[in-house]
Design a protein around this motif. Structure first.
Motif, PDB file in Angstrom:
ATOM      1  N   THR A  63       0.848  -1.189   0.000  1.00  0.00           N
ATOM      2  CA  THR A  63       0.000   0.000   0.000  1.00  0.00           C
ATOM      3  C   THR A  63       0.885   1.240   0.000  1.00  0.00           C
ATOM      4  OG1 THR A  63      -0.164  -0.088   2.429  1.00  0.00           O
ATOM      5  CG2 THR A  63      -1.947  -1.095   1.149  1.00  0.00           C
ATOM      6  N   GLN A  64       0.478   2.226  -0.778  1.00  0.00           N
ATOM      7  CA  GLN A  64       1.288   3.432  -0.928  1.00  0.00           C
ATOM      8  C   GLN A  64       0.989   4.433   0.181  1.00  0.00           C
ATOM      9  OE1 GLN A  64       1.291   4.997  -4.857  1.00  0.00           O
ATOM     10  NE2 GLN A  64       2.801   6.564  -4.428  1.00  0.00           N
ATOM     11  N   ARG A  65       2.056   5.052   0.695  1.00  0.00           N
ATOM     12  CA  ARG A  65       1.941   6.048   1.752  1.00  0.00           C
ATOM     13  C   ARG A  65       2.210   7.440   1.188  1.00  0.00           C
ATOM     14  NH1 ARG A  65       5.994   2.949   4.458  1.00  0.00           N
ATOM     15  NH2 ARG A  65       7.165   4.865   4.797  1.00  0.00           N
ATOM     16  N   PRO A  66       1.807   8.481   1.902  1.00  0.00           N
ATOM     17  CA  PRO A  66       2.152   9.841   1.466  1.00  0.00           C
ATOM     18  C   PRO A  66       3.668   9.997   1.398  1.00  0.00           C
ATOM     19  CG  PRO A  66       0.505   9.882   3.215  1.00  0.00           C
ATOM     20  CD  PRO A  66       0.996   8.470   3.130  1.00  0.00           C
ATOM     21  N   ALA A  67       4.141  10.756   0.431  1.00  0.00           N
ATOM     22  CA  ALA A  67       5.580  10.933   0.251  1.00  0.00           C
ATOM     23  C   ALA A  67       5.854  12.279  -0.395  1.00  0.00           C
ATOM     24  CB  ALA A  67       6.153   9.808  -0.603  1.00  0.00           C
ATOM     25  N   GLU A  68       7.115  12.683  -0.351  1.00  0.00           N
ATOM     26  CA  GLU A  68       7.525  13.922  -0.993  1.00  0.00           C
ATOM     27  C   GLU A  68       7.475  13.760  -2.513  1.00  0.00           C
ATOM     28  OE1 GLU A  68      11.232  15.437   0.378  1.00  0.00           O
ATOM     29  OE2 GLU A  68      10.873  14.836   2.459  1.00  0.00           O
ATOM     30  N   PRO A  69       7.365  14.861  -3.256  1.00  0.00           N
ATOM     31  CA  PRO A  69       7.366  14.770  -4.719  1.00  0.00           C
ATOM     32  C   PRO A  69       8.611  14.056  -5.229  1.00  0.00           C
ATOM     33  CG  PRO A  69       6.687  16.959  -4.019  1.00  0.00           C
ATOM     34  CD  PRO A  69       7.156  16.244  -2.781  1.00  0.00           C
ATOM     35  N   GLY A  70       8.417  13.216  -6.228  1.00  0.00           N
ATOM     36  CA  GLY A  70       9.532  12.510  -6.835  1.00  0.00           C
ATOM     37  C   GLY A  70       9.891  11.199  -6.182  1.00  0.00           C
ATOM     38  N   VAL A  71       9.145  10.809  -5.149  1.00  0.00           N
ATOM     39  CA  VAL A  71       9.424   9.550  -4.456  1.00  0.00           C
ATOM     40  C   VAL A  71       8.110   8.870  -4.109  1.00  0.00           C
ATOM     41  CG1 VAL A  71      10.335   8.505  -2.338  1.00  0.00           C
ATOM     42  CG2 VAL A  71      11.646  10.259  -3.506  1.00  0.00           C
ATOM     43  N   GLN A  72       8.084   7.557  -4.230  1.00  0.00           N
ATOM     44  CA  GLN A  72       6.969   6.758  -3.735  1.00  0.00           C
ATOM     45  C   GLN A  72       7.451   5.950  -2.532  1.00  0.00           C
ATOM     46  OE1 GLN A  72       5.272   4.233  -6.718  1.00  0.00           O
ATOM     47  NE2 GLN A  72       4.703   5.908  -8.076  1.00  0.00           N
ATOM     48  N   GLY A  80      -1.294  -9.981   6.400  1.00  0.00           N
ATOM     49  CA  GLY A  80      -1.912  -9.029   7.314  1.00  0.00           C
ATOM     50  C   GLY A  80      -0.969  -8.297   8.235  1.00  0.00           C
ATOM     51  N   GLN A  81       0.335  -8.584   8.162  1.00  0.00           N
ATOM     52  CA  GLN A  81       1.308  -7.934   9.026  1.00  0.00           C
ATOM     53  C   GLN A  81       2.284  -7.108   8.194  1.00  0.00           C
ATOM     54  OE1 GLN A  81       1.039  -8.194  12.417  1.00  0.00           O
ATOM     55  NE2 GLN A  81      -0.793  -9.415  11.972  1.00  0.00           N
ATOM     56  N   ALA A  82       2.590  -5.897   8.658  1.00  0.00           N
ATOM     57  CA  ALA A  82       3.578  -5.067   7.968  1.00  0.00           C
ATOM     58  C   ALA A  82       4.962  -5.671   8.171  1.00  0.00           C
ATOM     59  CB  ALA A  82       3.534  -3.642   8.500  1.00  0.00           C
ATOM     60  N   VAL A  83       5.661  -5.967   7.075  1.00  0.00           N
ATOM     61  CA  VAL A  83       6.959  -6.636   7.172  1.00  0.00           C
ATOM     62  C   VAL A  83       8.089  -5.843   6.532  1.00  0.00           C
ATOM     63  CG1 VAL A  83       5.950  -8.942   7.297  1.00  0.00           C
ATOM     64  CG2 VAL A  83       6.507  -7.962   5.056  1.00  0.00           C
ATOM     65  N   GLY A  84       7.786  -4.711   5.897  1.00  0.00           N
ATOM     66  CA  GLY A  84       8.860  -3.958   5.273  1.00  0.00           C
ATOM     67  C   GLY A  84       8.365  -2.729   4.548  1.00  0.00           C
ATOM     68  N   GLU A  85       9.306  -2.045   3.913  1.00  0.00           N
ATOM     69  CA  GLU A  85       9.015  -0.820   3.182  1.00  0.00           C
ATOM     70  C   GLU A  85       9.673  -0.859   1.811  1.00  0.00           C
ATOM     71  OE1 GLU A  85       8.601   2.389   6.825  1.00  0.00           O
ATOM     72  OE2 GLU A  85      10.492   2.277   5.720  1.00  0.00           O
ATOM     73  N   VAL A  86       9.108  -0.095   0.891  1.00  0.00           N
ATOM     74  CA  VAL A  86       9.655   0.041  -0.452  1.00  0.00           C
ATOM     75  C   VAL A  86       9.780   1.524  -0.763  1.00  0.00           C
ATOM     76  CG1 VAL A  86       9.350  -0.464  -2.906  1.00  0.00           C
ATOM     77  CG2 VAL A  86       8.569  -2.109  -1.184  1.00  0.00           C
ATOM     78  N   LEU A  87      10.920   1.901  -1.320  1.00  0.00           N
ATOM     79  CA  LEU A  87      11.187   3.280  -1.714  1.00  0.00           C
ATOM     80  C   LEU A  87      11.468   3.287  -3.209  1.00  0.00           C
ATOM     81  CD1 LEU A  87      11.605   6.099  -0.318  1.00  0.00           C
ATOM     82  CD2 LEU A  87      14.052   5.565  -0.305  1.00  0.00           C
ATOM     83  N   ILE A  88      10.724   4.095  -3.971  1.00  0.00           N
ATOM     84  CA  ILE A  88      10.886   4.186  -5.420  1.00  0.00           C
ATOM     85  C   ILE A  88      11.132   5.641  -5.783  1.00  0.00           C
ATOM     86  CG2 ILE A  88       9.824   3.795  -7.675  1.00  0.00           C
ATOM     87  CD1 ILE A  88       8.092   1.647  -6.383  1.00  0.00           C
ATOM     88  N   GLY A  89      12.184   5.887  -6.546  1.00  0.00           N
ATOM     89  CA  GLY A  89      12.541   7.252  -6.883  1.00  0.00           C
ATOM     90  C   GLY A  89      12.369   7.565  -8.354  1.00  0.00           C
ATOM     91  N   ALA A  90      11.948   8.786  -8.638  1.00  0.00           N
ATOM     92  CA  ALA A  90      11.883   9.268 -10.011  1.00  0.00           C
ATOM     93  C   ALA A  90      13.305   9.495 -10.523  1.00  0.00           C
ATOM     94  CB  ALA A  90      11.080  10.568 -10.064  1.00  0.00           C
ATOM     95  N   PRO A  91      13.493   9.623 -11.851  1.00  0.00           N
ATOM     96  CA  PRO A  91      14.837   9.866 -12.383  1.00  0.00           C
ATOM     97  C   PRO A  91      15.517  11.042 -11.688  1.00  0.00           C
ATOM     98  CG  PRO A  91      13.319   9.408 -14.176  1.00  0.00           C
ATOM     99  CD  PRO A  91      12.485   9.507 -12.929  1.00  0.00           C
ATOM    100  N   GLY A  92      16.781  10.838 -11.313  1.00  0.00           N
ATOM    101  CA  GLY A  92      17.542  11.885 -10.656  1.00  0.00           C
ATOM    102  C   GLY A  92      17.416  11.911  -9.142  1.00  0.00           C
ATOM    103  N   TRP A  93      16.678  10.978  -8.555  1.00  0.00           N
ATOM    104  CA  TRP A  93      16.492  10.989  -7.103  1.00  0.00           C
ATOM    105  C   TRP A  93      17.799  10.660  -6.391  1.00  0.00           C
ATOM    106  CZ3 TRP A  93      15.254   6.550  -3.563  1.00  0.00           C
ATOM    107  CH2 TRP A  93      15.757   5.346  -4.058  1.00  0.00           C
ATOM    108  N   GLN A  94      17.878  11.046  -5.126  1.00  0.00           N
ATOM    109  CA  GLN A  94      19.056  10.800  -4.306  1.00  0.00           C
ATOM    110  C   GLN A  94      18.645   9.961  -3.096  1.00  0.00           C
ATOM    111  OE1 GLN A  94      22.131  11.604  -5.223  1.00  0.00           O
ATOM    112  NE2 GLN A  94      21.306  12.533  -7.095  1.00  0.00           N
ATOM    113  N   PRO A  95      18.905   8.648  -3.110  1.00  0.00           N
ATOM    114  CA  PRO A  95      18.471   7.797  -1.995  1.00  0.00           C
ATOM    115  C   PRO A  95      19.100   8.175  -0.661  1.00  0.00           C
ATOM    116  CG  PRO A  95      19.958   6.604  -3.465  1.00  0.00           C
ATOM    117  CD  PRO A  95      19.601   7.877  -4.155  1.00  0.00           C
ATOM    118  N   GLN A  96      20.245   8.882  -0.689  1.00  0.00           N
ATOM    119  CA  GLN A  96      20.881   9.294   0.561  1.00  0.00           C
ATOM    120  C   GLN A  96      19.953  10.163   1.402  1.00  0.00           C
ATOM    121  OE1 GLN A  96      22.092   9.541  -2.474  1.00  0.00           O
ATOM    122  NE2 GLN A  96      24.246   8.899  -2.593  1.00  0.00           N
ATOM    123  N   ARG A  97      19.067  10.876   0.740  1.00  0.00           N
ATOM    124  CA  ARG A  97      18.140  11.747   1.463  1.00  0.00           C
ATOM    125  C   ARG A  97      17.199  10.949   2.348  1.00  0.00           C
ATOM    126  NH1 ARG A  97      14.446  16.496  -1.380  1.00  0.00           N
ATOM    127  NH2 ARG A  97      13.407  17.213   0.530  1.00  0.00           N
TER     128      ARG A  97
END
Length: 280
Positions: A63-72, A80-97
């Motif tokens: 399920t998608q959560r609110p996020a800053e522009p350019g990132v999902q 039924g249990q939360a087991v992790g997270e996924v981070l998806i970036g638009a072109p040019g994103w900086q995962p260090q942030r």
């Protein structure tokens, strides 16, 4: 937090969760479609669900959560249990942030020369996965060869032939490759594509999914029932894609580990899915 949409509860019951299905809770705007950008897998849907093979029926849900522009940002739920997270970036994103360094060692270095890091999957009980999106005109077989993983392509092509009922078309794309762990030393591999979304939403697509899951050692009846649950209850049932992508997991030697058949959930929180299979 909001009450879980009914289609998710029904999916949990189909997965055999029983009362645990009602423990599922999705973020209040997790199913919204006000997205800063879209990928070819979710295409605006705020929820994804997957059937896995081989193995017994289990409910994988994102399920998608609110996020800053350019990132999902997504939450991964398992039974039924939360087991992790996924981070998806638009072109040019900086995962260090978001607290992630780009892996530079081993196969990650070579993958970074071939493709762009666009996704990080961080489950609580496993090493993270780093996904690289190949350029539009790149062939997955060539990329695997450049990584020294040529043996994996025969496995990938075989899975797709099982799903499509025919060999992969020439110049099939787009593709992404995922490597597990930060050291890049002969890690496990995933090869994913949204080619499945191009297959028309007909009864044949649903039936081929069920047969493929069964052939690969999974629960084909569960796959078919889940697909029908998500089938749009509308006159033009081909208007919305359900079967969206395949994510094929491979061992370091190129043999098959597992396949996730990714289905798109309804695009709005008040869309609870249909109850009929595709009719044409």
């Amino acid at each position: 937090m909001q009450t879980t949409p009914s289609w998710m509860l029904h999916a949990g019951l189909l997965a055999g969760l029983g009362p645990r299905a009602f423990g599922l809770q999705a973020e209040g705007d997790a199913l919204a479609t006000d997205l800063s950008f879209r990928t070819c897998i979710e295409a605006g849907s705020g929820a994804l669900v997957a059937v896995q093979a081989p193995g017994a029926r289990r409910l994988h849900l994102w399920t998608q959560r609110p996020a800053e522009p350019g990132v999902q940002q997504w939450t991964h739920w398992l039974d039924g249990q939360a087991v992790g997270e996924v981070l998806i970036g638009a072109p040019g994103w900086q995962p260090q942030r978001w607290g992630w360094d780009r892996p530079e060692h081993g196969l990650h270095h070579r993958a970074g020369e071939l493709a762009a890091l666009y996704r990080i999957d961080a489950d609580q009980a496993a090493d993270p996965w780093f996904a690289y999106h190949l350029p539009r005109h790149a062939e997955a077989a060539d990329a695997l060869g450049a990584l020294g993983l040529s043996a994996a392509w025969a496995t990938v092509a075989g899975v797709w032939e099982t799903v499509l009922g025919r060999p992969l078309p020439a110049r099939s794309r787009p593709w992404s490759l995922s490597l597990q762990g930060v050291d890049g030393a002969a890690p496990a591999l995933r090869v994913a594509s949204s080619l499945w979304a191009l297959v028309p939403e007909t009864r044949d697509k649903c039936e081929r999914l069920a047969q493929a899951v069964h052939t690969l050692g999974g629960d084909g009846c569960f796959a078919q029932a889940l697909y029908k649950l998500l089938a749009p209850d509308a006159p033009d049932q081909s208007a919305r894609v359900i079967g969206a992508a395949l994510e094929i997991g491979l061992h370091p030697d190129g043999s098959l580990d597992s396949v996730h058949f990714v289905l798109r959930g309804p695009r709005a929180a008040n869309d609870h899915g249909g109850h009929r299979p595709p009719l044409h």
